[in-house]
Design an enzyme around this catalytic site. Structure first.
Site, short mmCIF file in Angstrom:
data_model
loop_
_atom_site.label_atom_id
_atom_site.label_comp_id
_atom_site.label_asym_id
_atom_site.label_seq_id
_atom_site.Cartn_x
_atom_site.Cartn_y
_atom_site.Cartn_z
N HIS A 207 -2.02 6.89 3.32
CA HIS A 207 -0.58 6.90 3.57
C HIS A 207 0.02 8.14 2.91
CE1 HIS A 207 -1.09 3.01 5.19
NE2 HIS A 207 -0.47 2.27 4.29
N CYS B 192 0.80 -1.23 0.00
CA CYS B 192 0.00 0.00 0.00
C CYS B 192 0.83 1.28 0.00
CB CYS B 192 -0.96 0.00 1.18
SG CYS B 192 -0.20 -0.55 2.72
N1 LIG Z 1 -4.89 -2.94 5.24
C1 LIG Z 1 -4.25 -2.40 4.19
O1 LIG Z 1 -4.21 -1.16 4.02
C2 LIG Z 1 -3.54 -3.28 3.20
C3 LIG Z 1 -3.05 -2.68 2.05
C4 LIG Z 1 -2.39 -3.47 1.10
C5 LIG Z 1 -2.24 -4.81 1.30
N2 LIG Z 1 -2.73 -5.40 2.44
C6 LIG Z 1 -2.53 -6.83 2.58
O2 LIG Z 1 -3.80 -7.49 2.43
C7 LIG Z 1 -3.85 -8.66 3.25
C8 LIG Z 1 -5.03 -8.58 4.19
O3 LIG Z 1 -4.87 -7.43 5.03
P1 LIG Z 1 -5.99 -6.92 6.04
O4 LIG Z 1 -5.53 -5.59 6.47
O5 LIG Z 1 -7.35 -7.06 5.42
O6 LIG Z 1 -5.85 -8.01 7.23
P2 LIG Z 1 -6.92 -8.43 8.35
O7 LIG Z 1 -7.88 -7.34 8.62
O8 LIG Z 1 -6.12 -8.97 9.47
O9 LIG Z 1 -7.74 -9.66 7.64
C9 LIG Z 1 -7.16 -10.93 7.45
C10 LIG Z 1 -8.16 -11.87 6.76
O10 LIG Z 1 -7.52 -13.15 6.59
C11 LIG Z 1 -8.40 -14.16 7.14
N3 LIG Z 1 -7.61 -15.29 7.64
C12 LIG Z 1 -6.76 -15.32 8.69
N4 LIG Z 1 -6.26 -16.56 8.85
C13 LIG Z 1 -6.80 -17.34 7.88
C14 LIG Z 1 -6.69 -18.70 7.51
N5 LIG Z 1 -5.88 -19.54 8.18
N6 LIG Z 1 -7.38 -19.15 6.44
C15 LIG Z 1 -8.20 -18.31 5.74
N7 LIG Z 1 -8.36 -17.01 6.06
C16 LIG Z 1 -7.66 -16.52 7.10
C17 LIG Z 1 -9.13 -13.46 8.26
O11 LIG Z 1 -10.31 -14.21 8.58
P3 LIG Z 1 -10.97 -14.24 10.06
O12 LIG Z 1 -11.74 -12.94 10.22
O13 LIG Z 1 -11.86 -15.42 9.98
O14 LIG Z 1 -9.85 -14.36 11.05
C18 LIG Z 1 -9.44 -12.12 7.57
O15 LIG Z 1 -10.53 -12.29 6.70
C19 LIG Z 1 -2.49 -8.71 3.99
O16 LIG Z 1 -1.60 -9.53 3.27
C20 LIG Z 1 -2.02 -7.27 3.95
O17 LIG Z 1 -0.63 -7.14 4.04
C21 LIG Z 1 -3.38 -4.67 3.39
#
Ligand SMILES: NC(=O)c1ccc[n+]([C@@H]2O[C@H](COP(=O)([O-])OP(=O)(O)OC[C@H]3O[C@@H](n4cnc5c(N)ncnc54)[C@H](OP(=O)(O)O)[C@@H]3O)[C@@H](O)[C@H]2O)c1
Length: 351
Positions: A243, A149
């Site tokens: 950001h 991001c």
């Molecule tokens: N936030 C940002 O601004 C941003 C920007 C760019 C990229 N990203 C990337 O996008 C990805 C997700 O980020 P996020 O911010 O959305 O994270 P998050 O809020 O922590 O969400 C993580 C997701 O993964 C699921 N999950 C966790 N363990 C799992 C498993 N064993 N099997 C299947 N699903 C599982 C969680 O499900 P449960 O709810 O069931 O636990 C939830 O749906 C990451 O790789 C992050 O680096 C994020």
């Protein structure tokens, strides 16, 4: 809606998964038919499993959908993936191997040499790497990624000036929003009234991804990283979304300030020409007010898909310095992947 392509979301309950649901609600080409997350959420109605953090309500149709197990059985062909990197490293290849098109947000596969890392306005030609993937040959499946991001806003600001004047060196210091850490993310007691000068692996990702994104696809079908020197320093700050980055650059060719501003303001590319549904009219906008861009006022520009640039001025160490701001969960995540999927559809990868 018989003409829409069914899509699934892996990691649908997280911060990025929620943005996917929000952005796909009225999408003209894609319709969400499948949601998956961890064991914690599996089998529950989405509205119960997700702790919804967005300002618009959960779409009714999605609220009552049950969360499926995170396995390829029964999943639609197109999968948007928003999983933590460690889980993505295990699951995304399984979906690609089973014939799915995985449009991923995570860092797991971004730097793999046969996986395209794409910003459609910057390097849409890199999608050709798909044909190098073993999954593509065996099952028709493939994986495409969008950048980190903070790399995405930086590269959108760098690409127009790199094309016109060439980059020799780049230094970037980020001030990154808390939503970038997912949910629940950083504890409030750690971030309120504070700045955390460390985000694990973020500086390395910014440096290597920027050079892959601005690199060139050679005849052998691999990306030669852009050769400029690049240094990033990353900080987490108490901002909800958006950001901000302070950037200094040295250019290969002499440029005047108005020529650099024109390079940003004139910048359009394939997504705008193809009129992709999520493409902003202007991917980069220069704001001339001396105290902008600011996340509170400018991160929703172009529906959150535009990078806002400002404060261009001479730098006594390198040559020029400026500020860039981009929305981390829209242009930096769900919107980036959505635009990648639209590009893939327009190029015939989903037929
Ligand atoms: N936030 C940002 O601004 C941003 C920007 C760019 C990229 N990203 C990337 O996008 C990805 C997700 O980020 P996020 O911010 O959305 O994270 P998050 O809020 O922590 O969400 C993580 C997701 O993964 C699921 N999950 C966790 N363990 C799992 C498993 N064993 N099997 C299947 N699903 C599982 C969680 O499900 P449960 O709810 O069931 O636990 C939830 O749906 C990451 O790789 C992050 O680096 C994020």
């Amino acid at each position: 809606m018989p003409n829409k392509l069914p899509v699934g979301i892996l990691g649908a309950t997280g911060i990025v998964g929620q943005r996917f649901i929000q952005m796909l609600e009225q999408h003209p080409w894609f319709e969400v038919t499948w949601l998956a997350a961890s064991d914690r959420s599996e089998g529950r109605p989405y509205a119960e499993a997700a702790r919804w953090r967005l300002k618009t309500p959960i779409p009714d149709r999605v609220a009552s959908m049950n969360v499926s197990p995170a396995t390829p059985d029964g999943a639609p062909k197109i999968i948007f993936a928003a999983l933590d990197a460690a889980i993505a490293r295990e699951l995304e290849p399984k979906f690609a191997e089973a014939g799915h098109a995985v449009v991923s947000n995570s860092s797991a596969l971004r730097m793999q040499s046969d996986v395209p890392l794409i910003i459609p306005e910057v390097n849409s030609d890199h999608v050709a790497l798909i044909e190098k993937q073993a999954w593509r040959r065996s099952s028709g499946g493939f994986a495409v990624t969008n950048p980190n991001c903070s790399a995405i806003g930086l590269v959108m600001a760098l690409a127009p000036i790199h094309r016109r004047f060439g980059l020799e060196s780049v230094m970037a210091v980020t001030m990154q929003a808390v939503s970038g850490a997912g949910y629940p993310g950083v504890a409030s007691l750690d971030i309120l009234g504070n700045v955390i000068p460390f985000i694990k692996n973020e500086e390395e990702k910014m440096e290597e991804e920027t050079q892959k994104l601005l690199g060139t696809l050679n005849d052998g079908g691999s990306v030669v990283p852009a050769p400029f020197a690049m240094s990033a320093q990353c900080n987490r700050v108490a901002v909800e979304d958006g950001h901000t980055e302070s950037v200094s650059v040295r250019l290969k060719k002499k440029a005047k300030a108005e020529e650099i501003v024109a390079a940003w303001n004139d910048f359009t590319a394939e997504p705008q020409q193809l009129r992709l549904p999520s493409a902003p009219d202007r991917p980069v906008v220069y704001i001339s007010a001396s105290d902008r861009p600011q996340p509170r006022f400018d991160c929703d520009l172009g529906g959150g898909m535009t990078a806002a640039v400002g404060r261009l001025r001479p730098c006594n160490v390198l040559e020029w310095k400026f500020t860039v701001l981009s929305h981390n969960t829209i242009r930096g995540a769900a919107g980036a992947a959505l635009l990648n999927a639209e590009l893939l559809k327009a190029k015939g990868y989903f037929s």
